[in-house]
Design an enzyme around this catalytic site. Structure first.
Site, mmCIF file in Angstrom:
data_model
loop_
_atom_site.group_PDB
_atom_site.id
_atom_site.type_symbol
_atom_site.label_atom_id
_atom_site.label_comp_id
_atom_site.label_asym_id
_atom_site.label_seq_id
_atom_site.Cartn_x
_atom_site.Cartn_y
_atom_site.Cartn_z
ATOM 1 N N ASP A 50 -10.517 3.918 -3.310
ATOM 2 C CA ASP A 50 -9.379 4.626 -2.733
ATOM 3 C C ASP A 50 -9.531 6.121 -2.973
ATOM 4 O OD1 ASP A 50 -6.923 5.450 -1.770
ATOM 5 O OD2 ASP A 50 -5.798 3.880 -2.804
ATOM 6 N N CYS A 88 0.850 -1.189 0.000
ATOM 7 C CA CYS A 88 0.000 0.000 0.000
ATOM 8 C C CYS A 88 0.883 1.235 0.000
ATOM 9 C CB CYS A 88 -0.929 0.017 1.210
ATOM 10 S SG CYS A 88 -1.971 1.483 1.208
ATOM 11 N N GLY A 89 0.804 2.019 -1.079
ATOM 12 C CA GLY A 89 1.636 3.207 -1.186
ATOM 13 C C GLY A 89 1.189 4.349 -0.298
ATOM 14 N N HIS A 90 -0.127 4.607 -0.236
ATOM 15 C CA HIS A 90 -0.573 5.743 0.574
ATOM 16 C C HIS A 90 -0.259 5.519 2.043
ATOM 17 C CE1 HIS A 90 -4.263 3.672 2.069
ATOM 18 N NE2 HIS A 90 -4.215 4.597 3.001
ATOM 19 N N GLY A 138 -0.733 4.495 -4.410
ATOM 20 C CA GLY A 138 0.700 4.478 -4.685
ATOM 21 C C GLY A 138 1.210 3.205 -5.319
ATOM 22 N N SER A 139 0.747 2.040 -4.864
ATOM 23 C CA SER A 139 1.234 0.795 -5.462
ATOM 24 C C SER A 139 0.738 0.653 -6.893
ATOM 25 C CB SER A 139 0.812 -0.410 -4.616
ATOM 26 O OG SER A 139 -0.577 -0.400 -4.369
#
Length: 402
Positions: free
Chosen positions: A302, A103-105, A307-308
C-alpha cells in the site's frame, strides 16, 4: 464520431471508471458497466461478484488496463442498509487478488467522488446529501462489506449546490474495531526464516481488526530495525513478508484471532503491517507519529498509510493502554514520508462498545476517526473487442512467466 464513442458503440461491455489516488495509492472507482449484483445483502453481492464476475474484476484491475498494484471500488446502489435508509450507497473493494472487506484510502477518495457527481443514475441518493453550512461539510453514509462507514467531506459552495474542497481533509468514522490478540509468539520454521532474523526461531506480533484483520509486527521484531522504514529495501523485505503472510494465514493462533463475531466472511487475515514507531515527520496538532508498511493481497504494498489499519492500530494501542480517547496521532507510509505530505491522522472517538454475534465471542471495541486527502487522476472507459483473448480477463506478467 470520435474514436472513443466509436469503440463504445461496437460493444455492450463498456466499463466506466474515475481514477483517484490517496497518498499515491490508486482507487479505480467503477461507476458504470459492472453487472448488476442481485444479492440481498452486500456480503452476498461480494460473494456473487467473486463467483460469477471475477473475470471482470481482473479485467479492470490487471494488465493491460491496470497493473499489479491497482486498487478498485465498485459502486453498488442497492444493499440492505441502503434499502433501510441507513446508507446512501454501497461499495465493494477490489485488488489484484480479490475483494477486501474495508479500505480507508478508497473510502476517502469515494467521499469526494460521491459528493462531486451529479448523475443520479450513478448515485441515486445524491440529492439526499445535506450541507452543514456551519462546517461546510457533507456526510456520506457508505455501506462497506464490514458495515456502515460515515464519511465527512469538506465542500465549497457553487451556484447549483456544492462540490468537494480538496484543500481540506476528508475523514471517515469506522465500524467498531478491536484488538484480537496481543503479543502472540509465533514459531518460525527453519525453512521460512530470513537472514535478518538472526538466531531467533520465533517472532512476537499482535492481531487487530479495523474493518479487516491485520497482523501487526514491529520492524525491529523482523530484524530490520537498523534502517527501519526510513530507507526500506523493498527487494529484501517483500519476499520476507510474502512468506510470512502465507504462513500466518494458516497458523492456528492467527485463524482463531481472526474469527469475527458477526460473520465468517469477515474472518480472514488480510494483511501484514510492519510498524516503525521511530520514523516520520510529525504534522501540527498531533501527539505522536509512526510509519507503517502494509503488505496485502497478492504481494501488494500500500502506498498510503492504510486507513483501515490505522483504525486497527488505534484499537490495539488503546487496548494496550498506549492511547487515550481523542488523542490525535499521525500515520505515515513510505510515500508520505518521501513527499512529506499525505499522512493520515487518526483518533479514537468512541469507546465501550461490544462486537457480538454467533461466529465467535464478544469483543470490547472502539470507534476510530481517520482523515486524509485524495485527488483525481483521470477517467476511463474500458471496452472488450471481439477476439481479444489476452485482454479478456486481464493478467499479470508474473502469472504468465511463472
Amino acid at each position: 464520431m470520435d474514436l472513443a464513442h466509436s469503440l463504445e458503440s461496437t460493444t455492450d461491455q463498456v466499463i466506466k471508471c474515475i481514477d483517484m489516488h490517496t497518498t499515491g495509492e490508486p482507487t479505480r472507482i467503477v461507476y458504470a458497466g459492472f453487472p448488476t449484483l442481485t444479492g440481498k445483502t452486500l456480503l452476498s453481492q461480494r460473494d456473487q461478484a467473486r463467483d460469477e464476475y471475477d473475470h471482470i474484476r481482473k479485467r479492470i484491475m490487471l494488465e493491460p488496463r491496470g497493473h499489479y498494484d491497482m486498487y478498485g471500488a465498485i459502486l453498488t446502489q442497492s444493499t440492505e442498509l441502503v434499502e433501510s435508509g441507513q446508507a446512501h450507497i454501497g461499495v465493494l473493494f477490489t485488488h489484484n487478488g480479490g475483494y477486501s472487506t474495508m479500505c480507508g484510502h478508497a473510502t476517502i477518495a469515494l467521499g469526494r467522488f460521491l459528493v462531486d457527481t451529479r448523475d443520479v443514475s450513478v448515485f441515486p441518493k445524491r440529492n439526499e446529501l445535506v450541507l452543514d453550512t456551519a462546517s461546510q461539510t457533507v456526510v456520506v453514509h457508505l455501506h462497506a462489506p464490514c458495515g456502515l462507514v460515515h464519511v465527512t467531506v469538506p465542500v465549497t459552495s457553487t451556484v447549483d449546490g456544492f462540490k468537494s474542497d480538496p484543500s481540506r481533509a476528508v475523514s471517515f468514522v469506522s465500524t467498531p474495531a478491536y484488538a484480537a490478540a496481543i503479543s502472540l509468539t509465533i514459531p518460525m520454521p527453519l525453512e521460512l526464516r530470513w537472514g535478518e532474523l538472526g538466531t531467533r526461531d520465533s517472532i512476537t506480533l499482535d492481531v487487530s481488526y479495523g474493518g479487516a484483520f491485520y497482523a501487526l509486527v514491529s520492524v525491529e521484531e523482523l530484524g530490520f530495525g537498523r534502517a527501519g522504514l526510513g530507507k526500506v529495501n523493498l527487494d529484501v523485505i517483500i519476499p520476507v513478508l510474502g512468506r510470512l503472510q502465507t504462513y500466518l494465514s494458516t497458523h492456528p493462533d492467527i485463524i482463531t484471532a481472526c474469527q469475527h463475531p458477526e460473520d465468517h466472511r469477515l474472518s480472514f487475515l488480510y494483511s501484514v503491517m510492519v510498524v516503525d514507531s521511530e520514523t516520520g515527520d510529525t504534522p501540527e496538532g498531533v501527539d505522536g507519529v509512526e510509519t507503517g508498511l502494509c503488505f496485502f493481497a497478492d504481494s501488494e504494498i500500500d502506498r498510503s498509510p492504510t486507513g483501515s489499519c490505522v483504525v486497527a492500530r488505534m484499537a490495539l494501542a488503546y487496548a494496550k493502554g498506549e492511547r487515550r480517547i481523542r488523542q490525535r496521532w499521525a500515520y505515515h507510509s513510505v510515500v508520505s514520508n518521501h513527499f512529506k505530505t499525505g499522512a493520515f491522522v487518526g483518533e479514537i472517538v468512541q469507546m465501550g462498545l461490544k462486537v457480538e454475534g454467533e461466529n465467535g465471542p464478544a469483543r470490547d471495541a472502539v470507534v476510530g476517526r481517520v482523515e486524509g486527502s485524495a485527488f483525481y487522476t483521470g477517467t476511463s472507459s474500458f471496452v472488450l473487442e471481439e477476439g481479444d483473448v489476452t485482454g479478456y480477463s486481464g493478467f499479470t506478467l508474473q502469472s504468465v512467466t511463472a
